[in-house]
Scaffold this active site. Sequence first.
Site, PDB file in Angstrom:
ATOM      1  NE  ARG A  19      -4.547  -0.335   1.397  1.00 44.51           N
ATOM      2  CZ  ARG A  19      -5.498   0.274   1.341  1.00 44.51           C
ATOM      3  NH1 ARG A  19      -5.622   0.712   2.614  1.00 44.51           N
ATOM      4  NH2 ARG A  19      -6.396   0.394   0.208  1.00 44.51           N
ATOM      5  CB  THR A  20       0.135   5.005   1.099  1.00 49.37           C
ATOM      6  OG1 THR A  20      -1.254   4.401   0.327  1.00 49.37           O
ATOM      7  CG2 THR A  20       0.529   6.667   0.381  1.00 49.37           C
ATOM      8  CG  LEU A  21       4.825   2.007  -0.513  1.00 42.26           C
ATOM      9  CD1 LEU A  21       6.140   2.341  -1.904  1.00 42.26           C
ATOM     10  CD2 LEU A  21       5.591   0.936   0.458  1.00 42.26           C
ATOM     11  CG  PHE A 122      -5.000   3.019  -3.025  1.00 44.42           C
ATOM     12  CD1 PHE A 122      -5.295   2.577  -3.532  1.00 44.42           C
ATOM     13  CD2 PHE A 122      -4.800   3.641  -2.012  1.00 44.42           C
ATOM     14  CE1 PHE A 122      -7.297   3.195  -3.379  1.00 44.42           C
ATOM     15  CE2 PHE A 122      -5.953   5.372  -2.625  1.00 44.42           C
ATOM     16  CZ  PHE A 122      -7.189   4.079  -3.286  1.00 44.42           C
TER      17      PHE A 122
END
Lengths: 242, 235
Positions: A19-21, A122
């Site tokens: 997911r979002t890093l 995402f």
Amino acid sequence: MASKQPENSLLGPEADSQRTLYPYVTGTSVVALKYKDGILMAADMGGSYGSTLRYKSVERMKPIGKHSLLGASGEISDFQEILHYLDELILYDNMWDDGNSLGPKEVHNYLTRVMYNRRNKFNPLWNSLVLGGVKNGQKYLGTVSMIGVNFEDNHVATGFGNHLARPILRQEWHENLSFEDGVRLLEKCMRVLLYRDRSAINKLQIAKITEEGMTISQPYSLKTYWEFSAFANPAQGAVGSW
Amino acid sequence: MDLNMDLNAPHSMGTTIIGVTYNGGVVLGADSRTSTGMYVANRASDKITQLTDNVYVCRSGSAADSQLVSDYVRYFLHQHTIQLGQPATVKVAANLIRLLSYSNKNMLETGLIVGGWDKYEGGKIYGIPLGGTLIEQPFAIGGSGSSYLYGFFDQAWKEGMTKDEAEQLVVKAVSLAIARDGASGGVVRTVVINSEGVTRNFYPGDKLQLWHEELEPQNSLLDILNSPSPEPMNI
């Protein structure tokens, strides 16, 4: 040590899916403009680690195939991965052995698709990219952001460059700039960024791409000006002022 | 102890690790402290791990993550060496570390410094920080203790040092970092790698140079009290 979220996060568990890093080692602005013979692009050689100016010899502009030049800001590891993807793209293009080769417009389109698709999952590549080149006499200069926003223009910039360099370029850019004028204009932008961007370092390269090919300058530093009398004596008007 | 850290700030990691090239090879250095929270779980750990005969890696950050990454890369390099028929290059080792660090960036918290010698490029150092960026450098520093060494290396680093100069620089640097970083401590270990092979060295904490506000270690207060009285002042 998988989850690094604050207590009020709505993100859910991160360990199981990508997911979002968050970026770790980042490059700052890239500035580019079209000039008489092609594209000029400038970027400093800094790789910041949070607020630490950790790496000072990072090349953030690279040639792609015969006709394009890619500059990147944002997470350096993701830029290295993008270069790997492009390596493959160019390789397969060469393997057709049909005399045709991918031009800057095609490479820009490919990058846009990659960035946008990753954003939709995402799992973005945390970069803002500048893609410039010349093919068959046609100059091309475009940009893609980490969320897939893409467009082309006569001059582009990433990050702080959008706020500090673009206004200068809007005033002073014109069609058919000479190489010298183009370089001086870029240096003017880079100097302002050096004064006002905390993550900028004073070691930069300027890359040029024309129909003939691509060259990238040796790393060099810009002179800066500090001799304003108000700088030497800022408290002259009122003690304690800044 | 605050466990909620600002997401946008890079994590500081227990340890000081250093890798330095010199005119013939590389010198790797590290402290020896492994902590769980405020407790020192191991005061004599070995953070410089072998990957092949000619390539070693300095580990920082999560002990578990760095050990697993090293173990996998050692395994891959072993197979690669068999297939290749000759020693693996430092660049290949570094790229394997990068591959694991980058593809698992969400889950791993480890910063690594790969150093070694091969016949094609000689001595090389590669830094692989959080996120999986691969960056070749003439010298690299990492771990929480490295914060205290940026200024030191800016001033003290020179191109083309001899083996002894390089090793002394590394020992001095780790020792300075230990003095100021709570997450670093213990002994200084170094590994020198060149065409002739690999040499491991050990510098115990009490044999290192004393820095500002540090005192000569004593066996007991009693020794100080019983020692001959100090010299009178000269006016």
